[in-house]
Design a protein around this motif. Sequence first.
Motif, short mmCIF file in Angstrom:
data_model
loop_
_atom_site.label_atom_id
_atom_site.label_comp_id
_atom_site.label_asym_id
_atom_site.label_seq_id
_atom_site.Cartn_x
_atom_site.Cartn_y
_atom_site.Cartn_z
N THR A 221 0.84 -1.19 0.00
CA THR A 221 0.00 0.00 0.00
C THR A 221 0.88 1.25 0.00
OG1 THR A 221 -1.50 -1.25 1.38
CG2 THR A 221 -1.95 1.10 1.15
N PHE A 222 1.89 1.18 0.89
CA PHE A 222 2.80 2.32 1.00
C PHE A 222 3.47 2.59 -0.35
CE2 PHE A 222 7.19 3.71 1.61
CZ PHE A 222 6.98 4.92 2.23
N MET A 223 3.91 1.53 -1.02
CA MET A 223 4.61 1.70 -2.29
C MET A 223 3.67 2.27 -3.36
SD MET A 223 6.76 -1.75 -2.45
CE MET A 223 8.47 -1.63 -2.68
N PHE A 224 2.46 1.70 -3.37
CA PHE A 224 1.50 2.19 -4.39
C PHE A 224 1.15 3.66 -4.13
CE2 PHE A 224 0.98 -2.19 -5.64
CZ PHE A 224 0.69 -2.09 -7.00
N MET A 225 1.12 4.03 -2.83
CA MET A 225 0.82 5.41 -2.48
C MET A 225 1.92 6.33 -3.02
SD MET A 225 -1.96 5.61 -0.36
CE MET A 225 -1.78 6.71 1.02
N GLN A 226 3.17 5.82 -2.99
CA GLN A 226 4.27 6.63 -3.52
C GLN A 226 4.17 6.71 -5.02
OE1 GLN A 226 5.83 8.08 -1.11
NE2 GLN A 226 4.71 6.68 0.24
N ASP A 227 4.03 5.55 -5.63
CA ASP A 227 3.94 5.54 -7.09
C ASP A 227 3.41 4.19 -7.55
OD1 ASP A 227 5.23 7.15 -9.59
OD2 ASP A 227 5.09 4.96 -9.91
N PRO A 228 2.32 4.16 -8.24
CA PRO A 228 1.73 2.89 -8.66
C PRO A 228 2.67 2.08 -9.56
CG PRO A 228 0.24 4.74 -9.09
CD PRO A 228 1.53 5.34 -8.66
N ILE A 229 3.46 2.78 -10.38
CA ILE A 229 4.35 2.04 -11.29
C ILE A 229 5.42 1.30 -10.49
CG2 ILE A 229 5.95 2.22 -13.22
CD1 ILE A 229 4.36 4.67 -14.09
N LEU A 230 5.98 2.01 -9.50
CA LEU A 230 6.98 1.36 -8.65
C LEU A 230 6.35 0.19 -7.91
CD1 LEU A 230 9.16 4.16 -7.05
CD2 LEU A 230 9.70 2.61 -8.92
N GLY A 231 5.14 0.39 -7.46
CA GLY A 231 4.43 -0.69 -6.78
C GLY A 231 4.29 -1.91 -7.68
N LEU A 232 3.91 -1.64 -8.91
CA LEU A 232 3.76 -2.73 -9.87
C LEU A 232 5.09 -3.42 -10.12
CD1 LEU A 232 1.29 -1.51 -12.62
CD2 LEU A 232 1.08 -3.49 -11.10
N ALA A 233 6.15 -2.59 -10.22
CA ALA A 233 7.48 -3.16 -10.45
C ALA A 233 7.85 -4.13 -9.33
CB ALA A 233 8.51 -2.05 -10.55
N ALA A 234 7.46 -3.73 -8.09
CA ALA A 234 7.84 -4.57 -6.95
C ALA A 234 7.17 -5.95 -7.01
CB ALA A 234 7.48 -3.87 -5.65
N ILE A 235 5.96 -6.00 -7.54
CA ILE A 235 5.25 -7.29 -7.51
C ILE A 235 5.18 -7.94 -8.88
CG2 ILE A 235 3.86 -6.68 -5.48
CD1 ILE A 235 1.53 -6.20 -7.44
N ALA A 236 5.97 -7.42 -9.83
CA ALA A 236 5.89 -7.92 -11.20
C ALA A 236 6.11 -9.42 -11.28
CB ALA A 236 6.89 -7.18 -12.08
N PHE A 237 7.03 -9.91 -10.46
CA PHE A 237 7.36 -11.33 -10.59
C PHE A 237 6.59 -12.23 -9.64
CE2 PHE A 237 10.84 -9.44 -12.88
CZ PHE A 237 10.94 -10.27 -13.97
N TYR A 238 5.70 -11.63 -8.86
CA TYR A 238 4.96 -12.45 -7.91
C TYR A 238 4.17 -13.58 -8.59
CZ TYR A 238 6.09 -9.74 -3.78
OH TYR A 238 6.74 -9.17 -2.73
N PRO A 239 3.47 -13.28 -9.72
CA PRO A 239 2.72 -14.39 -10.35
C PRO A 239 3.63 -15.55 -10.73
CG PRO A 239 2.08 -12.29 -11.28
CD PRO A 239 3.24 -12.00 -10.39
N LEU A 240 4.82 -15.22 -11.25
CA LEU A 240 5.76 -16.28 -11.64
C LEU A 240 6.15 -17.09 -10.40
CD1 LEU A 240 7.56 -17.55 -13.84
CD2 LEU A 240 9.36 -15.98 -13.10
N GLN A 241 6.46 -16.36 -9.33
CA GLN A 241 6.86 -17.05 -8.10
C GLN A 241 5.72 -17.92 -7.58
OE1 GLN A 241 8.59 -13.45 -6.26
NE2 GLN A 241 9.91 -14.89 -5.19
N ILE A 242 4.51 -17.35 -7.62
CA ILE A 242 3.36 -18.10 -7.10
C ILE A 242 3.17 -19.40 -7.90
CG2 ILE A 242 0.83 -18.09 -6.87
CD1 ILE A 242 1.02 -15.18 -6.14
N TRP A 243 3.50 -19.29 -9.17
CA TRP A 243 3.31 -20.49 -10.00
C TRP A 243 4.45 -21.49 -9.82
CZ3 TRP A 243 6.11 -22.48 -14.16
CH2 TRP A 243 5.46 -23.55 -14.85
#
Lengths: 880, 157
Positions: free
Chosen positions: A160-182
Amino acid sequence: MEPSIFAFIRKYSWKQQLLILGLTFLSFPPLYYSLELPKIIINRALGDPDGPWILFGWELERTSYLFALCGLFLILVLIGGGLKYVLNVYAGIVAERMLRRLRYQLYEHVLRFPLPHFRKVSQGELVQMINAETEALGGFVGDAFAVPAFQGGTLLTILTFMFMQDPILGLAAIAFYPLQIWLIPRLQRQVNELAKRRVRQVRRNAERISETCSTIREIHAHGTARWELARFSEQLGTVFWIRFEIYKKKFLIKFLNNFLAQLGPFFFFSIGGWLVIHGDITLGALVAVVGAHKDLSAPWKELLTYYQTLYDVRIKYEQTVSQFAPPGLQPAELLTGEATRVPSFSGTSLRVAGVSLLDEGREPILDGIELRFDLPCRVALIGPAGGGREELSLLLAGLLVPDSGRVLIDDLVLHELPEPVRARKIAYIGSQPTLIAGTIEDNLLYGLKQRPLRGAEPEGADKKRHARDRREAAASGNSPDPLDAEWVDWEAAGIRDPAERLPAMLAALAVARLGDDVYGFGLRGPLPSDRPELAERVLEARRAMRARLAADERLARLVEPFDPDRYNTNATVAENLLFGMPVGHVFDLERLASHPYVRKVLEETGLVGELQRVGYRLAETMVELFADLPADHEYYRQFAFIAPEDLPEFKAILGRATIDRLDRLPAADRDRLLDLPFKLIVARHRLGLVDEALQARILEARRRFREGLPASLLGAVAFFDPDHVNPAASVQENILFGKIAYGQAHAATRVAALLGEVIDAQGLRDVVIEVGLRAECGIGGARLTLAQRQKLAIAREVLRRPELVILHEPTAALDAADQPLVREALLHAFRDRSIVWSLQDQEWASRFDRVVVLERGRVVAEGTFAQISMPAREPAEAPG
Amino acid sequence: MSLQRDVDALRAIPLFAKVEPARLKLLAFTSEHLDFEPGEVLCRQGEPGDAAYILLEGTADVLVDTPRGRVKVATLGKNDIVGEIAILCDVPRTATVVAATRLHTLKIAKDGFFNLVNQFPQVAVEIMHELAARLHHTTQRLTDVSLRLAELEARRA
């Protein structure tokens, strides 16, 4: 038990789980602000030179503002950390309680297993499951809700904190989560699969170890150690290769996780840097995001692990629980229930109504047995071994549950009676009884401990601890019964007056002909420290013994009394020097010279050199005598002063110096030589090494040792004193107060007889037996012989005096001479009770009112002894 | 050193006379001294034997049970051995031996003796020599007796 781990958690800990969740949520605001603050510090306090610097409505000077913010940051960190501490401890407590509950329930289930099930389960596996494998389950319970809530919440807060700073940065942080989850769970599952295989293999190892312990005699008798070693090695190898696979996969996962986590900063610096350059976000925000991202990977990893553990623990729980719920599990109420009232058996009847029992292959062991006896009654069960006698005995004792039909007493179904109620009425003595680890007395009273009679009444600090223990046991659903309560139900054994207890125990021992054995244990046991009044009587016996010995020169030769002023030639040098019994481990008779105080005394009396020379001579003799013997030769154990592996070393020492130049030897060598003579016994070893001059000097050292003993060592040795009992010595040593002489024919038996006479004359026999009752039996009674164990098992039931006794070849392990005596004594002891006795000896069945002949699971004849011994029956069918 | 005295006593026994002194010393060391009061029994006729005794001091009476009661057949003294056959093979004691005076003996246990023999076959060989010599002697005497018997019978016929 609950079918799934979550049902288990919900049922027993939902309140605690709620508290954990509450604490977890409380910890998020401080976390969020501890992320927010660095940004404010960088952007406002450091990055904005113009102010105004306002905190909670107060305008501050810039430096104060900076320090106030830093102080605030510290406080938030502290609050966050403190909450986490409380949360961790609490979750730990919850986990441990659940673990305790789970283990308790599993153990309770073991107690409820039907007896035949124990043939199928392996002890090692049960131990492993209850002890080790539940550990993971318990750990999970504490984390069950806390981890997803805490780590998920932390993750969300940070995101939440990251998205509040910048949504793009927030997205960058979780970009690989789907891959990891899989990907990660797939790999992890393979690891878990391997881990499970490993657990099974380790269980097998546990089983192998316990099998080795129980068949150790066979292994040595067959000389198959090599085969066993190979087998164990093979099993360890299997574990090794599984672990190897696990490591490869586990660290691949770690590598992927780390790599993907490191991709975050890559994006932040590239995308975030670009944004900062173009002024879309502030530098402070980027720094804060990078900082937050570092905190992100930990909860993320925890969540992934949690997900995997969840999958794993679910299966493990179900597997474990299913292992502990075999068909035929007894209802829990039967284990501890007390509700049912049972009338006196006398005047009722014992009925076996259509009872059948099947073996594992569903073949009948007992087939439609119908019997009826009016109680009290003496019944003999005879027939060939394997004909169903033992099983019928167990059924009559309520220890087996029939597959069809019932055993009834009056109109009560035996296998529906609560065990404590049944056990007080019916006793079973089998042919292979086991004992509990404890004293003889513990075992004798074991049958009287069905329930606590009076609560324990501790005082002072104990009271607090006691209350705390009770509370905690209740919180884990454990047994509410305190172990330190009074458990022994003497009244059940018909004993109301405490003064009758000892005589009753002695009488029970006498029936089993165990009295002499216990008397023997008593002679070798220590004087009871809680009976100071005994001291005078023991001293009296000592004086009587002395008088008997003095009166007859032939007897006097058998014992060499302890005399403070004389060297005892039948005791070792060490015993002569110490002239007392070591208490605790400060002085070790085996290595006396290594104690600094002993060493000091030896030096002061100039004995060191002398004893080293004796040691040298002794080493010479040993090397000469034993040099050609193989290391495992019997003689080493019986006669050698030097262990076979040390012999070459002593040979080398002898080679390094001659006897008159011992000073040339290194100190370590001289110490080795000094240790040797302490085991010498003048009368036994006849080596002539400890002559009278040396004896006199040892006496001098004895005096010095005692006089100069520092206060700190006073408790470490109980000196021999003709006018006082020695608390560290056995009863026999105290009365004899001397050593049985070597080299006198039949000395041991003659002294024992004399000792017995003195003890009887002083009226001490009961006391000695009382001491003997405190002798330890060892695990499973291992310190007793088979016959002694059997006798103790008999005495245990005799003391109880139940209304019905079921016996299955109870005297089989006894000496042939003891068997008829014990059998008659048992019949006499239970003369007004009911007896069902399964026996081999057909002739002896004539002593019973009724005789039942069992063959191949059926009753082939029933009646009085005269009736069944009618010539119509082929004598050949009768067992020998 | 009394161990040496025991070795000397052992060597005085024909059975052990040829055994190496070092082995005798080991045997002496692993054997125990045993004292008997007058009237005490060393071994009883008919019972299995488990030890031999070498008399170091004192005397002992050898008694044999006969249909007419117990008969004293011999008196043993210093350096005599009692029950040597018992440590070589499992036969019941052929006589009862009772201490006549206070008796000081060296007890050679069968187990201890066999341990020694198992370890040092040379000892067995030496004992075998001695036994063979005795057997030869006995056989010769038996032959003499047989001849005499045949002569006597021939004369009667």
